[in-house]
Write a protein that holds these residues in place. Sequence first.
Motif, PDB file in Angstrom:
ATOM      1  N   ARG A  63       0.321  66.907 -14.730  1.00 29.68           N
ATOM      2  CA  ARG A  63       1.247  65.917 -15.289  1.00 29.68           C
ATOM      3  C   ARG A  63       0.726  65.396 -16.625  1.00 29.68           C
ATOM      4  NH1 ARG A  63       1.916  64.418  -9.752  1.00 29.68           N
ATOM      5  NH2 ARG A  63       0.313  62.800  -9.921  1.00 29.68           N
ATOM      6  N   MET A  64      -0.564  65.180 -16.712  1.00 31.85           N
ATOM      7  CA  MET A  64      -1.152  64.739 -17.974  1.00 31.85           C
ATOM      8  C   MET A  64      -0.968  65.808 -19.053  1.00 31.85           C
ATOM      9  SD  MET A  64      -4.696  62.954 -16.703  1.00 31.85           S
ATOM     10  CE  MET A  64      -5.283  62.835 -18.387  1.00 31.85           C
ATOM     11  N   SER A  65      -1.106  67.076 -18.672  1.00 33.30           N
ATOM     12  CA  SER A  65      -0.952  68.171 -19.623  1.00 33.30           C
ATOM     13  C   SER A  65       0.478  68.293 -20.134  1.00 33.30           C
ATOM     14  CB  SER A  65      -1.376  69.500 -18.969  1.00 33.30           C
ATOM     15  OG  SER A  65      -2.729  69.469 -18.600  1.00 33.30           O
ATOM     16  N   LEU A  66       1.429  67.867 -19.313  1.00 34.11           N
ATOM     17  CA  LEU A  66       2.843  67.960 -19.705  1.00 34.11           C
ATOM     18  C   LEU A  66       3.310  66.743 -20.500  1.00 34.11           C
ATOM     19  CD1 LEU A  66       4.371  69.384 -16.393  1.00 34.11           C
ATOM     20  CD2 LEU A  66       3.837  70.626 -18.507  1.00 34.11           C
ATOM     21  N   PHE A  67       2.437  65.750 -20.671  1.00 38.48           N
ATOM     22  CA  PHE A  67       2.860  64.513 -21.335  1.00 38.48           C
ATOM     23  C   PHE A  67       3.277  64.767 -22.775  1.00 38.48           C
ATOM     24  CE2 PHE A  67       1.810  60.853 -24.041  1.00 38.48           C
ATOM     25  CZ  PHE A  67       2.664  59.906 -23.498  1.00 38.48           C
ATOM     26  N   MET A  68       2.434  65.446 -23.559  1.00 39.83           N
ATOM     27  CA  MET A  68       2.751  65.667 -24.967  1.00 39.83           C
ATOM     28  C   MET A  68       3.975  66.561 -25.154  1.00 39.83           C
ATOM     29  SD  MET A  68       2.260  64.976 -28.118  1.00 39.83           S
ATOM     30  CE  MET A  68       0.637  64.250 -28.359  1.00 39.83           C
ATOM     31  N   PRO A  69       4.093  67.712 -24.437  1.00 35.03           N
ATOM     32  CA  PRO A  69       5.331  68.499 -24.567  1.00 35.03           C
ATOM     33  C   PRO A  69       6.572  67.704 -24.202  1.00 35.03           C
ATOM     34  CG  PRO A  69       3.647  69.782 -23.474  1.00 35.03           C
ATOM     35  CD  PRO A  69       3.106  68.395 -23.581  1.00 35.03           C
ATOM     36  N   ALA A  70       6.487  66.921 -23.108  1.00 30.74           N
ATOM     37  CA  ALA A  70       7.642  66.121 -22.700  1.00 30.74           C
ATOM     38  C   ALA A  70       7.980  65.078 -23.756  1.00 30.74           C
ATOM     39  CB  ALA A  70       7.366  65.441 -21.357  1.00 30.74           C
ATOM     40  N   LEU A  71       6.957  64.432 -24.304  1.00 33.73           N
ATOM     41  CA  LEU A  71       7.176  63.423 -25.338  1.00 33.73           C
ATOM     42  C   LEU A  71       7.858  64.026 -26.553  1.00 33.73           C
ATOM     43  CD1 LEU A  71       6.667  60.500 -26.310  1.00 33.73           C
ATOM     44  CD2 LEU A  71       4.472  61.292 -27.210  1.00 33.73           C
ATOM     45  N   LEU A  72       7.396  65.192 -26.985  1.00 30.48           N
ATOM     46  CA  LEU A  72       8.001  65.840 -28.150  1.00 30.48           C
ATOM     47  C   LEU A  72       9.418  66.315 -27.849  1.00 30.48           C
ATOM     48  CD1 LEU A  72       4.943  67.838 -29.509  1.00 30.48           C
ATOM     49  CD2 LEU A  72       6.093  65.932 -30.624  1.00 30.48           C
ATOM     50  N   GLY A  73       9.636  66.809 -26.634  1.00 30.04           N
ATOM     51  CA  GLY A  73      10.985  67.227 -26.273  1.00 30.04           C
ATOM     52  C   GLY A  73      11.958  66.062 -26.282  1.00 30.04           C
ATOM     53  N   ILE A  74      11.531  64.936 -25.706  1.00 23.29           N
ATOM     54  CA  ILE A  74      12.376  63.734 -25.711  1.00 23.29           C
ATOM     55  C   ILE A  74      12.594  63.254 -27.150  1.00 23.29           C
ATOM     56  CG2 ILE A  74      12.452  61.298 -25.028  1.00 23.29           C
ATOM     57  CD1 ILE A  74      10.884  62.143 -22.496  1.00 23.29           C
ATOM     58  N   TRP A  75      11.539  63.305 -27.964  1.00 20.35           N
ATOM     59  CA  TRP A  75      11.654  62.890 -29.359  1.00 20.35           C
ATOM     60  C   TRP A  75      12.706  63.713 -30.100  1.00 20.35           C
ATOM     61  CZ3 TRP A  75      11.067  59.359 -32.862  1.00 20.35           C
ATOM     62  CH2 TRP A  75      10.934  59.685 -34.207  1.00 20.35           C
ATOM     63  N   CYS A  76      12.713  65.028 -29.866  1.00 21.71           N
ATOM     64  CA  CYS A  76      13.705  65.894 -30.522  1.00 21.71           C
ATOM     65  C   CYS A  76      15.120  65.522 -30.093  1.00 21.71           C
ATOM     66  CB  CYS A  76      13.436  67.360 -30.189  1.00 21.71           C
ATOM     67  SG  CYS A  76      11.940  68.037 -30.939  1.00 21.71           S
ATOM     68  N   VAL A  77      15.295  65.237 -28.801  1.00 22.57           N
ATOM     69  CA  VAL A  77      16.617  64.850 -28.303  1.00 22.57           C
ATOM     70  C   VAL A  77      17.048  63.526 -28.921  1.00 22.57           C
ATOM     71  CG1 VAL A  77      17.919  64.158 -26.265  1.00 22.57           C
ATOM     72  CG2 VAL A  77      16.371  66.128 -26.151  1.00 22.57           C
ATOM     73  N   VAL A  78      16.135  62.539 -28.951  1.00 22.98           N
ATOM     74  CA  VAL A  78      16.462  61.223 -29.500  1.00 22.98           C
ATOM     75  C   VAL A  78      16.820  61.327 -30.980  1.00 22.98           C
ATOM     76  CG1 VAL A  78      15.511  58.950 -30.068  1.00 22.98           C
ATOM     77  CG2 VAL A  78      15.107  59.951 -27.815  1.00 22.98           C
ATOM     78  N   VAL A  79      16.016  62.062 -31.742  1.00 22.21           N
ATOM     79  CA  VAL A  79      16.293  62.223 -33.173  1.00 22.21           C
ATOM     80  C   VAL A  79      17.614  62.939 -33.371  1.00 22.21           C
ATOM     81  CG1 VAL A  79      15.515  63.345 -35.301  1.00 22.21           C
ATOM     82  CG2 VAL A  79      13.865  62.168 -33.842  1.00 22.21           C
ATOM     83  N   GLY A  80      17.877  63.958 -32.528  1.00 23.57           N
ATOM     84  CA  GLY A  80      19.139  64.682 -32.632  1.00 23.57           C
ATOM     85  C   GLY A  80      20.348  63.803 -32.343  1.00 23.57           C
ATOM     86  N   ILE A  81      20.169  62.799 -31.458  1.00 22.12           N
ATOM     87  CA  ILE A  81      21.270  61.891 -31.136  1.00 22.12           C
ATOM     88  C   ILE A  81      21.458  60.838 -32.227  1.00 22.12           C
ATOM     89  CG2 ILE A  81      22.004  60.070 -29.534  1.00 22.12           C
ATOM     90  CD1 ILE A  81      20.672  61.684 -27.294  1.00 22.12           C
ATOM     91  N   LEU A  82      20.339  60.287 -32.719  1.00 19.13           N
ATOM     92  CA  LEU A  82      20.414  59.203 -33.692  1.00 19.13           C
ATOM     93  C   LEU A  82      20.781  59.680 -35.085  1.00 19.13           C
ATOM     94  CD1 LEU A  82      17.332  57.020 -32.649  1.00 19.13           C
ATOM     95  CD2 LEU A  82      19.736  56.716 -32.040  1.00 19.13           C
ATOM     96  N   GLN A  83      20.419  60.911 -35.408  1.00 22.48           N
ATOM     97  CA  GLN A  83      20.733  61.469 -36.714  1.00 22.48           C
ATOM     98  C   GLN A  83      21.700  62.633 -36.552  1.00 22.48           C
ATOM     99  OE1 GLN A  83      16.867  62.525 -38.445  1.00 22.48           O
ATOM    100  NE2 GLN A  83      16.902  60.617 -39.602  1.00 22.48           N
ATOM    101  N   SER A  84      22.268  63.058 -37.666  1.00 24.52           N
ATOM    102  CA  SER A  84      23.035  64.291 -37.623  1.00 24.52           C
ATOM    103  C   SER A  84      22.069  65.453 -37.414  1.00 24.52           C
ATOM    104  CB  SER A  84      23.809  64.490 -38.931  1.00 24.52           C
ATOM    105  OG  SER A  84      22.910  64.696 -40.012  1.00 24.52           O
ATOM    106  N   THR A  85      22.579  66.557 -36.877  1.00 28.73           N
ATOM    107  CA  THR A  85      21.714  67.718 -36.641  1.00 28.73           C
ATOM    108  C   THR A  85      21.101  68.205 -37.937  1.00 28.73           C
ATOM    109  OG1 THR A  85      23.119  68.362 -34.782  1.00 28.73           O
ATOM    110  CG2 THR A  85      21.628  70.028 -35.653  1.00 28.73           C
ATOM    111  N   GLU A  86      21.879  68.157 -39.013  1.00 29.10           N
ATOM    112  CA  GLU A  86      21.364  68.605 -40.319  1.00 29.10           C
ATOM    113  C   GLU A  86      20.203  67.741 -40.762  1.00 29.10           C
ATOM    114  OE1 GLU A  86      20.539  68.670 -44.416  1.00 29.10           O
ATOM    115  OE2 GLU A  86      21.596  66.982 -43.479  1.00 29.10           O
TER     116      GLU A  86
END
Length: 225
Positions: free
Chosen positions: A7-30
């Motif tokens: 679970r600790m090893s998956l923390f950074m990948p999960a954080l980055l994945g969530i970050w990409c989703v959040v940025v994609g929602i808050l900003q335009s895809t472009e």
Amino acid sequence: MHSSSWRMSLFMPALLGIWCVVVGILQSTEAATREFGLIEISQFAVWFLSAAIACMLAARPGPAPTRLVLLWLGVVALICGARELDVHLWIAPHNFGEWGMRFKLNWWTDLSVPLAPKILWGAIGLCILAALTLPLAFARLNPIRRLRLGMPDTWLFAIAVVFLGLGGVFDDLLREALSDEPRKLAEETTESLGAGFFFSSVLTAYRISRPGKQVSQADADTSDT
């Protein structure tokens, strides 16, 4: 490795994945996927953080094979970070002047190009090649055997390679098959996940080699090639 460690090893990948989703929602895809946008900046940060941590851990006391592998991981992270920053374009002759270089073969064979920059970049290339090959050669660890033994750092590295490869697939092979914006978001997301799994592999490689932690036969038997 225990489930809590995974679970600790998956923390950074999960954080980055969530970050990409959040940025994609808050900003335009472009905006989210453009050069030096928020997602790319986070990738730069993770790659160079991975490099810094790997090199610092490699300098600490520990098993020689682990220290060599950490040094190698640091070099790989630096190269990946430089690639994300498009350093290969910065050093081109149109930006770097007469001392710039191109990666194309015809630049090296062109007799009109001065010899001095070829010697310089050739020497730099040999140094990079040595940094990519010698640490693993001296560590004498068998990555296939480590995968079979279930070594978590090796598996995390392999998963990182898979996600980075998927990023290349979205960037090149699926360029004509998918619409531009979803393809770019998928590319940046998979590359971010790859960077996250790489970061976890660095920390895990050090954690499993610490005194009191389980050291596998793959680490102990450095003569196995």
